[in-house]
Design an enzyme around this catalytic site. Sequence first.
Site, PDB file in Angstrom:
ATOM      1  N   ASN A   1       0.860  -1.184   0.000  1.00 14.32           N
ATOM      2  CA  ASN A   1       0.000   0.000   0.000  1.00 14.32           C
ATOM      3  C   ASN A   1       0.899   1.237   0.000  1.00 14.32           C
ATOM      4  O   ASN A   1       1.691   1.436   0.925  1.00 14.32           O
ATOM      5  CB  ASN A   1      -0.907  -0.025   1.234  1.00 14.32           C
ATOM      6  CG  ASN A   1      -1.926   1.105   1.228  1.00 14.32           C
ATOM      7  OD1 ASN A   1      -1.606   2.235   0.912  1.00 14.32           O
ATOM      8  ND2 ASN A   1      -3.151   0.793   1.619  1.00 14.32           N
TER       9      ASN A   1
ATOM     10  N   ARG B   1       4.503  18.578   0.901  1.00 12.01           N
ATOM     11  CA  ARG B   1       5.300  19.691   0.384  1.00 12.01           C
ATOM     12  C   ARG B   1       4.889  20.134  -1.008  1.00 12.01           C
ATOM     13  O   ARG B   1       5.490  21.057  -1.558  1.00 12.01           O
ATOM     14  CB  ARG B   1       6.793  19.290   0.360  1.00 12.01           C
ATOM     15  CG  ARG B   1       7.437  19.157   1.715  1.00 12.01           C
ATOM     16  CD  ARG B   1       7.614  20.487   2.413  1.00 12.01           C
ATOM     17  NE  ARG B   1       8.517  21.353   1.695  1.00 12.01           N
ATOM     18  CZ  ARG B   1       9.845  21.402   1.894  1.00 12.01           C
ATOM     19  NH1 ARG B   1      10.397  20.596   2.795  1.00 12.01           N
ATOM     20  NH2 ARG B   1      10.603  22.231   1.220  1.00 12.01           N
TER      21      ARG B   1
ATOM     22  N   HIS C   1      -5.603   3.521  -1.749  1.00 11.41           N
ATOM     23  CA  HIS C   1      -6.902   3.777  -1.119  1.00 11.41           C
ATOM     24  C   HIS C   1      -7.218   5.263  -1.281  1.00 11.41           C
ATOM     25  O   HIS C   1      -6.959   6.066  -0.383  1.00 11.41           O
ATOM     26  CB  HIS C   1      -6.854   3.393   0.360  1.00 11.41           C
ATOM     27  CG  HIS C   1      -8.188   3.441   1.041  1.00 11.41           C
ATOM     28  ND1 HIS C   1      -8.526   2.602   2.075  1.00 11.41           N
ATOM     29  CD2 HIS C   1      -9.275   4.231   0.847  1.00 11.41           C
ATOM     30  CE1 HIS C   1      -9.755   2.881   2.488  1.00 11.41           C
ATOM     31  NE2 HIS C   1     -10.223   3.872   1.756  1.00 11.41           N
TER      32      HIS C   1
ATOM     33  N   GLU D   1      -8.700   0.183  -2.976  1.00  9.70           N
ATOM     34  CA  GLU D   1      -9.574   0.103  -1.814  1.00  9.70           C
ATOM     35  C   GLU D   1     -10.399   1.376  -1.704  1.00  9.70           C
ATOM     36  O   GLU D   1      -9.950   2.450  -2.103  1.00  9.70           O
ATOM     37  CB  GLU D   1      -8.754  -0.026  -0.522  1.00  9.70           C
ATOM     38  CG  GLU D   1      -7.876  -1.244  -0.434  1.00  9.70           C
ATOM     39  CD  GLU D   1      -7.087  -1.277   0.858  1.00  9.70           C
ATOM     40  OE1 GLU D   1      -6.547  -2.346   1.179  1.00  9.70           O
ATOM     41  OE2 GLU D   1      -6.994  -0.222   1.536  1.00  9.70           O
TER      42      GLU D   1
ATOM     43  N   THR E   1      -8.336   6.476   9.178  1.00 11.69           N
ATOM     44  CA  THR E   1      -7.908   5.204   8.610  1.00 11.69           C
ATOM     45  C   THR E   1      -9.032   4.190   8.822  1.00 11.69           C
ATOM     46  O   THR E   1      -9.922   4.408   9.641  1.00 11.69           O
ATOM     47  CB  THR E   1      -6.608   4.702   9.275  1.00 11.69           C
ATOM     48  OG1 THR E   1      -6.137   3.534   8.601  1.00 11.69           O
ATOM     49  CG2 THR E   1      -6.815   4.393  10.748  1.00 11.69           C
TER      50      THR E   1
ATOM     51  N   HIS F   1      -4.013  -4.537   7.742  1.00 11.05           N
ATOM     52  CA  HIS F   1      -4.092  -3.467   8.739  1.00 11.05           C
ATOM     53  C   HIS F   1      -3.210  -3.820   9.935  1.00 11.05           C
ATOM     54  O   HIS F   1      -3.489  -4.740  10.690  1.00 11.05           O
ATOM     55  CB  HIS F   1      -5.506  -3.164   9.218  1.00 11.05           C
ATOM     56  CG  HIS F   1      -5.642  -1.727   9.661  1.00 11.05           C
ATOM     57  ND1 HIS F   1      -6.047  -0.716   8.821  1.00 11.05           N
ATOM     58  CD2 HIS F   1      -5.388  -1.138  10.847  1.00 11.05           C
ATOM     59  CE1 HIS F   1      -6.063   0.429   9.459  1.00 11.05           C
ATOM     60  NE2 HIS F   1      -5.649   0.208  10.693  1.00 11.05           N
ATOM     61  N   ASP F   2      -2.136  -3.049  10.086  1.00 16.48           N
ATOM     62  CA  ASP F   2      -1.183  -3.171  11.195  1.00 16.48           C
ATOM     63  C   ASP F   2      -0.383  -4.466  11.178  1.00 16.48           C
ATOM     64  O   ASP F   2       0.251  -4.811  12.181  1.00 16.48           O
ATOM     65  CB  ASP F   2      -1.882  -3.012  12.550  1.00 16.48           C
ATOM     66  CG  ASP F   2      -2.382  -1.587  12.779  1.00 16.48           C
ATOM     67  OD1 ASP F   2      -1.924  -0.678  12.070  1.00 16.48           O
ATOM     68  OD2 ASP F   2      -3.258  -1.394  13.647  1.00 16.48           O
TER      69      ASP F   2
ATOM     70  N   HIS G   1       1.587   1.033   6.090  1.00 19.11           N
ATOM     71  CA  HIS G   1       2.175   1.890   7.126  1.00 19.11           C
ATOM     72  C   HIS G   1       3.451   1.290   7.725  1.00 19.11           C
ATOM     73  O   HIS G   1       4.506   1.936   7.747  1.00 19.11           O
ATOM     74  CB  HIS G   1       1.147   2.143   8.230  1.00 19.11           C
ATOM     75  CG  HIS G   1       1.624   3.076   9.295  1.00 19.11           C
ATOM     76  ND1 HIS G   1       1.623   4.445   9.144  1.00 19.11           N
ATOM     77  CD2 HIS G   1       2.145   2.827  10.533  1.00 19.11           C
ATOM     78  CE1 HIS G   1       2.118   5.005  10.242  1.00 19.11           C
ATOM     79  NE2 HIS G   1       2.443   4.048  11.090  1.00 19.11           N
TER      80      HIS G   1
END
Length: 244
Positions: free
Chosen positions: A7, A18, A43, A70, A100, A190-191, A214
């Site tokens: 992802n 920026r 996503h 997603e 999230t 997820h995680d 992440h």
Amino acid sequence: MTRLSVNINKIATLRNSRGGDVPNLLQVALDCERFGAEGITVHPRPDERHIRYQDVRDLKPILHTEFNIEGYPSPSFCDLVLSICPTQVTLVPDKPGQLTSDHGWDTREHAAFLEEVVTTFQKAGIRTSIFVNPDTDMIEGAAHTGTDRIELYTAAYAHDYKKDREAAIRPYKEAALAARHLGLGINAGHDLSLENLAYFHEQIPYLAEVSIGHALICDALYLGLETTVQQYLSQLQPLVSPQN
């Protein structure tokens, strides 16, 4: 073999902070593929705070691996997906301003809506996946929509892994067995991280795909992107029985 889909939302977040085009999202996606990733996940959200709709359009013609989009199936999201025709669309019950994803669908309450969306995407030749908690009732509801796969929301597993990994994985094993019995493919995300991914894969060996962003991008700050992608891939290697 379980596929690793990277992802790249966090790359877009950094770029957008920026303005301009640094880091270059398209180049990072191609690098992830070159380093061994078997898919790219994005996503896009309505406020385009990370992935922009134009990013999705720009990515489609250059990717060589599976492309997974997603999101919440709003009219604008559905139009985008149908215009792109990715390998897979993952339906997520996010509110417009949600930070999230933090829960799966209530597939009973939203059965008619999900069935309509799934049918629309499948008619276009797009594989569908529904984001669900590890709840066998919700998985049965997902099966009734005609979806191809479910994606198990793994935040609870990741949160409880250090305390008691056997207890943490238990509902996911039950959910995965139910999905498999119903003929559904199984994704997860997820995680998930280098700390907890190998055990999850070991306990659910018929996992089709994990989507990780992440933790992977955070690890890449220290290890480098190539090493990080390859380390995540190493967590997904099939178990080899010892020779007698």
